[in-house]
Every structure is written in structure tokens, then in C-alpha cells.
Design a protein around this motif. Structure first.
Motif, PDB file in Angstrom:
ATOM      1  N   SER A  18       0.908  -1.058   0.137  1.00  0.00           N
ATOM      2  CA  SER A  18      -0.090  -0.034  -0.052  1.00  0.00           C
ATOM      3  C   SER A  18       0.936   1.049  -0.042  1.00  0.00           C
ATOM      4  N   CYS A  19       0.475   2.214  -0.413  1.00  0.00           N
ATOM      5  CA  CYS A  19       1.182   3.510  -0.771  1.00  0.00           C
ATOM      6  C   CYS A  19       0.370   4.755  -0.244  1.00  0.00           C
ATOM      7  N   ASN A  20       0.992   5.486   0.406  1.00  0.00           N
ATOM      8  CA  ASN A  20       0.377   6.959   0.898  1.00  0.00           C
ATOM      9  C   ASN A  20       1.296   8.145   0.139  1.00  0.00           C
ATOM     10  N   ILE A  21       0.717   8.913  -0.890  1.00  0.00           N
ATOM     11  CA  ILE A  21       1.659   9.954  -1.514  1.00  0.00           C
ATOM     12  C   ILE A  21       1.438  11.313  -0.965  1.00  0.00           C
ATOM     13  N   LYS A  22       2.525  11.720  -0.559  1.00  0.00           N
ATOM     14  CA  LYS A  22       2.222  13.088  -0.013  1.00  0.00           C
ATOM     15  C   LYS A  22       2.421  14.224  -1.167  1.00  0.00           C
ATOM     16  N   THR A  23       2.883  13.718  -2.207  1.00  0.00           N
ATOM     17  CA  THR A  23       3.004  14.633  -3.582  1.00  0.00           C
ATOM     18  C   THR A  23       2.406  13.937  -4.497  1.00  0.00           C
ATOM     19  N   GLY A  24       1.987  14.506  -5.416  1.00  0.00           N
ATOM     20  CA  GLY A  24       1.145  13.951  -6.719  1.00  0.00           C
ATOM     21  C   GLY A  24       1.757  14.356  -8.164  1.00  0.00           C
ATOM     22  N   LYS A  25       2.896  13.656  -8.123  1.00  0.00           N
ATOM     23  CA  LYS A  25       3.832  13.967  -9.519  1.00  0.00           C
ATOM     24  C   LYS A  25       3.278  13.048 -10.495  1.00  0.00           C
ATOM     25  N   THR A  26       3.527  13.220 -11.624  1.00  0.00           N
ATOM     26  CA  THR A  26       3.272  12.382 -13.020  1.00  0.00           C
ATOM     27  C   THR A  26       4.087  11.051 -12.709  1.00  0.00           C
ATOM     28  N   HIS A  27       3.415   9.874 -12.830  1.00  0.00           N
ATOM     29  CA  HIS A  27       3.991   8.806 -12.776  1.00  0.00           C
ATOM     30  C   HIS A  27       4.646   8.404 -11.558  1.00  0.00           C
ATOM     31  N   GLN A  28       4.312   9.205 -10.236  1.00  0.00           N
ATOM     32  CA  GLN A  28       5.385   9.222  -9.246  1.00  0.00           C
ATOM     33  C   GLN A  28       5.402   7.728  -8.427  1.00  0.00           C
ATOM     34  N   ILE A  29       4.428   6.874  -8.204  1.00  0.00           N
ATOM     35  CA  ILE A  29       4.474   5.698  -7.792  1.00  0.00           C
ATOM     36  C   ILE A  29       5.099   4.775  -8.658  1.00  0.00           C
ATOM     37  N   ARG A  30       4.839   4.733  -9.899  1.00  0.00           N
ATOM     38  CA  ARG A  30       5.483   3.813 -10.816  1.00  0.00           C
ATOM     39  C   ARG A  30       7.073   4.292 -10.841  1.00  0.00           C
ATOM     40  N   ALA A  31       7.306   5.645 -11.055  1.00  0.00           N
ATOM     41  CA  ALA A  31       8.842   5.869 -11.307  1.00  0.00           C
ATOM     42  C   ALA A  31       9.574   5.666  -9.678  1.00  0.00           C
ATOM     43  N   HIS A  32       8.943   5.560  -8.671  1.00  0.00           N
ATOM     44  CA  HIS A  32       9.520   5.587  -7.507  1.00  0.00           C
ATOM     45  C   HIS A  32      10.086   4.160  -7.275  1.00  0.00           C
ATOM     46  N   PHE A  33       9.125   3.198  -7.527  1.00  0.00           N
ATOM     47  CA  PHE A  33       9.454   1.797  -7.334  1.00  0.00           C
ATOM     48  C   PHE A  33      10.523   1.197  -8.270  1.00  0.00           C
ATOM     49  N   LYS A  34      10.163   1.660  -9.675  1.00  0.00           N
ATOM     50  CA  LYS A  34      11.425   1.487 -10.646  1.00  0.00           C
ATOM     51  C   LYS A  34      12.771   1.838 -10.035  1.00  0.00           C
ATOM     52  N   HIS A  35      12.832   3.156  -9.315  1.00  0.00           N
ATOM     53  CA  HIS A  35      13.977   3.559  -8.837  1.00  0.00           C
ATOM     54  C   HIS A  35      14.554   2.720  -7.724  1.00  0.00           C
ATOM     55  N   LEU A  36      13.754   2.141  -6.985  1.00  0.00           N
ATOM     56  CA  LEU A  36      14.169   1.111  -5.993  1.00  0.00           C
ATOM     57  C   LEU A  36      14.643  -0.296  -6.666  1.00  0.00           C
ATOM     58  N   GLY A  37      14.393  -0.357  -7.893  1.00  0.00           N
ATOM     59  CA  GLY A  37      14.781  -1.727  -8.585  1.00  0.00           C
ATOM     60  C   GLY A  37      13.584  -2.671  -8.435  1.00  0.00           C
ATOM     61  N   HIS A  38      12.239  -2.155  -8.132  1.00  0.00           N
ATOM     62  CA  HIS A  38      10.926  -3.077  -8.113  1.00  0.00           C
ATOM     63  C   HIS A  38       9.989  -2.338  -8.899  1.00  0.00           C
ATOM     64  N   PRO A  39       9.995  -2.700 -10.305  1.00  0.00           N
ATOM     65  CA  PRO A  39       8.984  -1.984 -11.065  1.00  0.00           C
ATOM     66  C   PRO A  39       7.573  -2.639 -10.929  1.00  0.00           C
ATOM     67  N   LEU A  40       6.377  -1.701 -11.143  1.00  0.00           N
ATOM     68  CA  LEU A  40       4.888  -2.373 -10.856  1.00  0.00           C
ATOM     69  C   LEU A  40       4.903  -3.506 -11.860  1.00  0.00           C
ATOM     70  N   PHE A  41       4.089  -4.432 -11.514  1.00  0.00           N
ATOM     71  CA  PHE A  41       3.535  -5.612 -12.300  1.00  0.00           C
ATOM     72  C   PHE A  41       3.013  -5.266 -13.643  1.00  0.00           C
ATOM     73  N   HIS A  42       3.546  -5.672 -14.596  1.00  0.00           N
ATOM     74  CA  HIS A  42       2.912  -5.270 -15.941  1.00  0.00           C
ATOM     75  C   HIS A  42       2.998  -3.756 -16.218  1.00  0.00           C
ATOM     76  N   ASP A  43       4.038  -2.806 -15.650  1.00  0.00           N
ATOM     77  CA  ASP A  43       4.137  -1.670 -16.229  1.00  0.00           C
ATOM     78  C   ASP A  43       5.034  -1.523 -17.479  1.00  0.00           C
ATOM     79  N   SER A  44       4.517  -1.484 -18.615  1.00  0.00           N
ATOM     80  CA  SER A  44       5.245  -1.736 -19.743  1.00  0.00           C
ATOM     81  C   SER A  44       6.196  -0.576 -19.917  1.00  0.00           C
ATOM     82  N   ILE A  45       5.821   0.721 -19.529  1.00  0.00           N
ATOM     83  CA  ILE A  45       6.796   1.926 -19.668  1.00  0.00           C
ATOM     84  C   ILE A  45       8.030   1.725 -18.807  1.00  0.00           C
ATOM     85  N   TYR A  46       7.974   1.102 -17.517  1.00  0.00           N
ATOM     86  CA  TYR A  46       8.852   1.073 -16.609  1.00  0.00           C
ATOM     87  C   TYR A  46       9.597  -0.434 -16.553  1.00  0.00           C
TER      88      TYR A  46
END
Length: 342
Positions: free
Chosen positions: A245-273
Motif C-alpha cells: 500500500s502507498c500513501n503519497i504526499k505529493t502527486g507528481k506524474t507517474h510518481q509511484i511507478r517511477a519511485h518503485f522503478k528507482h528502487l529496482g522493483h517496477p510495478l507488475f505489468h508496467d510496460s513503460i518502466y
């Protein structure tokens, strides 16, 4: 159509570890859709106080500074030209509606606003039809709007302001970050920590403008980035996948998707990341590869759902909304539980 603005006051207390940076750079990362030039104008006109004092535009923010800003935020009339959108009869999953707000559960695959390649069939087209045929009194289509968005293939809750009063009220909450948005996501790999916070300056990937990324300070694009914060908590672990589960304090474009990609854990079936391929495939047995491929066929978009939304209603006080997990997401979760938890 006449333009209109309203006054909003923002108050910020910087944390004790705040690095000394220019006030315009600090506020640009804090306030969405504001230019540094605009911030400098506010500073020059005395609309920004630090510790109750007017400061110069080259002032450097320090730890525990108290910042007050009085700004004029353009109303939705400056942002959304609904008069050019044709009403379309689209089935909407409306969870709540009164004279001030409308809360809708957006399905995956639906675009929120019209744009290139998506000129029709958007959520706004459907909302315009719904409200045009509404029996509510005192409704003005051009003094309302969505105050936040979801990506096309992200499902879940959105709130729509039905009049200028509620639109201003909700905008103020987004600017002060008091609206609470909770998401659920399925990510590749096994997160080390049970909970954590992802932060960083997020901006367009210089190598791929369709992607967002956490910018490095030495990158020439760094100054264009906006500070972003995502808090996450592990809900379940499925050997090759983690349900969070995620709580976002800021609402940037693709925020959660880009953040987990940054951790090395892309979202399941996220074709862009890169989440549309099996993660660490060499460590998977043939049976598990077959299982994961089946799950990718069931959930054919990023596994991200805006499951809850809390805000202060313009007239009725604090309210909370929850929506069900979509069937494709729910089926994959149940399959994972049967495969890995028994």
C-alpha cells in the motif's frame, strides 16, 4: 469566459535537516505547477514571509524556517475549457454525489482528460454528459473540475468539484497536502523493508521523454525536477512479487511507478518502466514462469489502484471513500495467494 482567481495562504515549517537552498528553488519543488519566475515576483511584491519577515528573492532557506505565502491561484476557468468538449454518454461508476462534489471510480484504460490520440471517450466527456443531464440546481459546468488525475491504466478514486466554491476548497487541500490518497500496488521482487519512504526530485527522463525518473543532482535536468514523497507498507509477499500500500504526499506524474522503478522493483505489468517482463527470470522455475506469464495475461496493465480517498468536504467536514479492487487485479492477488501462501 472571464478568468478568476482566489487567495490561498500556504504555511511551511522546514525540517531540521533542510539544506540551504534559494527560496525560489525550494518553493518550486514544494508547490505544483508554479514557475520560479512567478515565485520571484511574489518575493519582490512581499507576498512571501520567512519567520514573519519579508525576504529577498536570493534568500536561502534554512532548517526550521517558518515560511508563509499568500498567492493567487487561478480558478479552474483558467485550466479547463469544458465548452469545447462534447458530452458523451459513458457508464460511470459514481460512488458519491451531492451538490458540491462527485466521487468516481475510474476504470483502467480510461483517459481522464482529452489529449492527442484521446480526443473522445474520456472521463471528462462522460462527466459532462452526466452533469448536463443532472437535475441538481445551481449547476454551472464551467465553474467546476477535477483537481487531480490518474494515469490511463491506473484505476481508482477521483474527486470532481461541481462548483467554484468546492473547487477552491479542494485545491487548497491539495496545495497544503492534507488530502489523503492511498494506493495499492503489486511490484516485482521481494522488498527488503516492511515499510519505508521513497523521496527524490522527479522529472522527465532525458533519454525517454515518456518516462519519469528520479533525477541525479549532477544531471543537467535536475533543476527541472520536483520533490516527491511516497510512503509504502508491505501487505503480502508472494516470493517473486510484493503487494504494497502507498500513501503519497505529493502527486507528481507517474510518481509511484517511477519511485518503485528507482528502487529496482517496477510495478507488475508496467510496460513503460519494464514491469511487463518476468523479474529475475533466471531464478524462477519453469512452473513459476508459466504461472507468472498467466498472471501477466490476466492483468494487462500496471498493477496500481487508487483504493481510498479522504478529504474535508466543502460543507460537511471530513469524509472518506473506499472502492473495490478491480477484478483483474483481484484475480491475480488470489492466484498468488493460492500459489505461494499455501
Amino acid at each position: 469566459m472571464n478568468k478568476s482567481t482566489y487567495k490561498n495562504q500556504i504555511k511551511i515549517i522546514t525540517n531540521k535537516n533542510q539544506k540551504e537552498i534559494r527560496i525560489d528553488k525550494f518553493l518550486k519543488n514544494y508547490i505544483q505547477n508554479i514557475s520560479r519566475n512567478q515565485i520571484q515576483k511574489w518575493t519582490t511584491s512581499g507576498k512571501i514571509l520567512v519567520n514573519k519577515n519579508i525576504v529577498k528573492k536570493n534568500y536561502k532557506i534554512k532548517p526550521l524556517d517558518f515560511v508563509e505565502i499568500e498567492i493567487s491561484i487561478p480558478s479552474v476557468l483558467d485550466h479547463l475549457e469544458y465548452k469545447n468538449i462534447t458530452a458523451e454518454k459513458i457508464n460511470l461508476d459514481i460512488l458519491y454525489e451531492d451538490e458540491d462534489v462527485l466521487v468516481v471510480n475510474k476504470p483502467a484504460g480510461m483517459v481522464v482528460h482529452p489529449g492527442f490520440g484521446n480526443e473522445t471517450g474520456t472521463l471528462i466527456h462522460g462527466i459532462k454528459y452526466h452533469l448536463t443531464n443532472s437535475n441538481l440546481n445551481n449547476f454551472n459546468l464551467y465553474r467546476c473540475g477535477l483537481v487531480h488525475r490518474l494515469d490511463k491504466d491506473t484505476s481508482g478514486l477521483l474527486v470532481f468539484a461541481k462548483n467554484e466554491y468546492s473547487q477552491k476548497h479542494l485545491f487548497q487541500q491539495f496545495y497544503s497536502r492534507t488530502i489523503q490518497r492511498k494506493y495499492i500496488a503489486l511490484i516485482w521482487g521481494n522488498l527488503i523493508e516492511e515499510k519505508g519512504t521513497i523521496t527524490g526530485f522527479i522529472g522527465r527522463d532525458p533519454k525517454n521523454r515518456k518516462k519519469m525518473t528520479i533525477l541525479k543532482q549532477e544531471n543537467q535536468e535536475f533543476n527541472k525536477g520536483k520533490f516527491s514523497v511516497t510512503h509504502y507498507k508491505v501487505l503480502e509477499r508472494f516470493k517473486y512479487l510484493t503487494y504494497v500500500s502507498c500513501n503519497i504526499k505529493t502527486g507528481k506524474t507517474h510518481q509511484i511507478r517511477a519511485h518503485f522503478k528507482h528502487l529496482g522493483h517496477p510495478l507488475f505489468h508496467d510496460s513503460i518502466y519494464g514491469g511487463n517482463r518476468i523479474f529475475m527470470k533466471k531464478k524462477c522455475s519453469n512452473q513459476n514462469i508459466e504461472f507468472l506469464n498467466t498472471c501477466l495475461k490476466i492483468l494487462q496493465r500496471q498493477a496500481l489502484h487508487a483504493i481510498s480517498l479522504s478529504f474535508i468536504h466543502p460543507r460537511n467536514g471530513k469524509c472518506h471513500f473506499l472502492c473495490p479492487i478491480p477484478e483483474d487485479f483481484k484475480t491475480v492477488l488470489e492466484n498468488c495467494r493460492n500459489m505461494f501462501l499455501q
